[in-house]
Design an enzyme around this catalytic site. Structure first.
Site, PDB file in Angstrom:
ATOM      1  N   SER A 157       3.555   2.883   5.764  1.00 50.16           N
ATOM      2  CA  SER A 157       2.373   2.699   4.770  1.00 50.16           C
ATOM      3  C   SER A 157       2.506   1.063   4.320  1.00 50.16           C
ATOM      4  O   SER A 157       3.763   0.540   4.309  1.00 50.16           O
ATOM      5  CB  SER A 157       2.526   3.520   3.690  1.00 50.16           C
ATOM      6  OG  SER A 157       1.627   3.055   2.540  1.00 50.16           O
ATOM      7  N   TYR A 170       7.582   7.729  -2.932  1.00 49.32           N
ATOM      8  CA  TYR A 170       6.809   7.621  -1.713  1.00 49.32           C
ATOM      9  C   TYR A 170       7.069   6.211  -1.010  1.00 49.32           C
ATOM     10  O   TYR A 170       7.253   6.057   0.075  1.00 49.32           O
ATOM     11  CB  TYR A 170       5.298   7.677  -2.110  1.00 49.32           C
ATOM     12  CG  TYR A 170       4.510   7.562  -0.922  1.00 49.32           C
ATOM     13  CD1 TYR A 170       4.040   8.517   0.065  1.00 49.32           C
ATOM     14  CD2 TYR A 170       3.828   6.209  -0.739  1.00 49.32           C
ATOM     15  CE1 TYR A 170       3.391   8.323   1.135  1.00 49.32           C
ATOM     16  CE2 TYR A 170       2.978   5.960   0.307  1.00 49.32           C
ATOM     17  CZ  TYR A 170       2.656   7.113   1.142  1.00 49.32           C
ATOM     18  OH  TYR A 170       1.821   6.785   2.297  1.00 49.32           O
TER      19      TYR A 170
END
Length: 268
Positions: A157, A170
């Site tokens: 990501s 995350y």
């Protein structure tokens, strides 16, 4: 067809980018095995993909170039190591081996750092990072034993390359995926196994809509030079490229698919 005859295991295949990757790979001639913990959505995804595969095969049959493609699946909770190994073994058996592994599945919760419960921290690290390690290790061992020169593509990501608020767990998991990808690539290169990652930015997916349901699109992408959200198809194309022989001299890299968001990091 760029993946004709290739056998692919995809995690998080019940919806979103995982389903999009499976669809794109089927278009290119691959057989796919999907794993996900959402049993009902997984069954629906498999049915849609089987219909797609059948339509493609029918069109190919007219031209005399039909290549049989399988669509298989297993329900699996990626936070449970025993289930990961069982699902991987089932995928290997049903497809007769694996040429490509796509570690796509991931979870996220928006909350400030001081409010993160330890159990949620563990769960996000387990699904996003530890499952990628465990599944990649199991599959790569089998590839090596069977002399398969395969490809592994991990879901990173932009949040694994630059920090942000409300997503410490995350972000940490995705940063781990980026470094794990590089380390795996170095160790596995001698076996002919390439390992890369894709780092999406703001993509229009069910997970992104759940995380940002109270924010509008402008707020999500105001620093993105291209001025819009990315699509599932655009992200799937990045996975396709890295998994295919077109990327035969690429390993250990993270391909950013974010409309220029990270390039614009200095913008106030």
């Amino acid at each position: 067809m760029r993946l004709s005859g290739k056998r692919v295991l995809i995690t998080g295949g019940a919806r979103g980018i995982g389903q999009g990757i499976a669809s794109r790979f089927i278009q290119e001639g691959a057989s796919v095995f999907l794993i996900d913990m959402r049993e009902e959505q997984l069954a629906e995804s498999v049915e849609l993909l089987k219909q797609q595969a059948q339509q493609i095969q029918q069109a190919q049959a007219v031209l005399g170039t039909s290549v049989p493609a399988q669509v298989e699946s297993a329900v699996c909770d990626l936070s449970v190591p025993e289930q990961i190994e069982a699902a991987a073994a089932q995928a290997w058996s049903r497809l007769g081996g694996l040429d490509i592994l796509i570690n796509n599945a991931g979870i996220a919760v928006r909350e400030t750092f001081t409010d993160i419960p330890y159990q949620r921290w563990l769960n996000i690290i387990n699904v996003n990072l530890n499952a990628t390690f465990l599944l990649s290790q199991w599959v790569s061992k089998q590839m090596i034993a069977n002399e398969i020169q395969g490809s592994i593509v991990n879901m990173a990501s932009k949040n694994g390359l630059s920090g942000s608020s409300m997503l410490a767990h995350y972000n940490a998991s995705k940063g781990g995926v980026v470094l794990l990808t590089q380390s795996m690539a170095v160790d596995l290169a001698k076996h002919g196994i390439r390992v890369n990652a894709v780092a999406p930015g703001f993509i229009d997916t069910p997970l992104d809509r759940e995380l940002k349901k109270e924010e509008n699109t402008l707020q999500l992408s105001h620093r993105t030079p291209m001025g819009r959200l990315g699509t599932i198809e655009e992200t799937a194309n990045a996975f396709l490229f890295l998994a295919s022989d077109e990327a035969s001299y690429i390993t250990g890299t993270t391909l950013v698919v974010d409309g220029g968001h990270l390039a614009n990091a200095g913008e106030v």
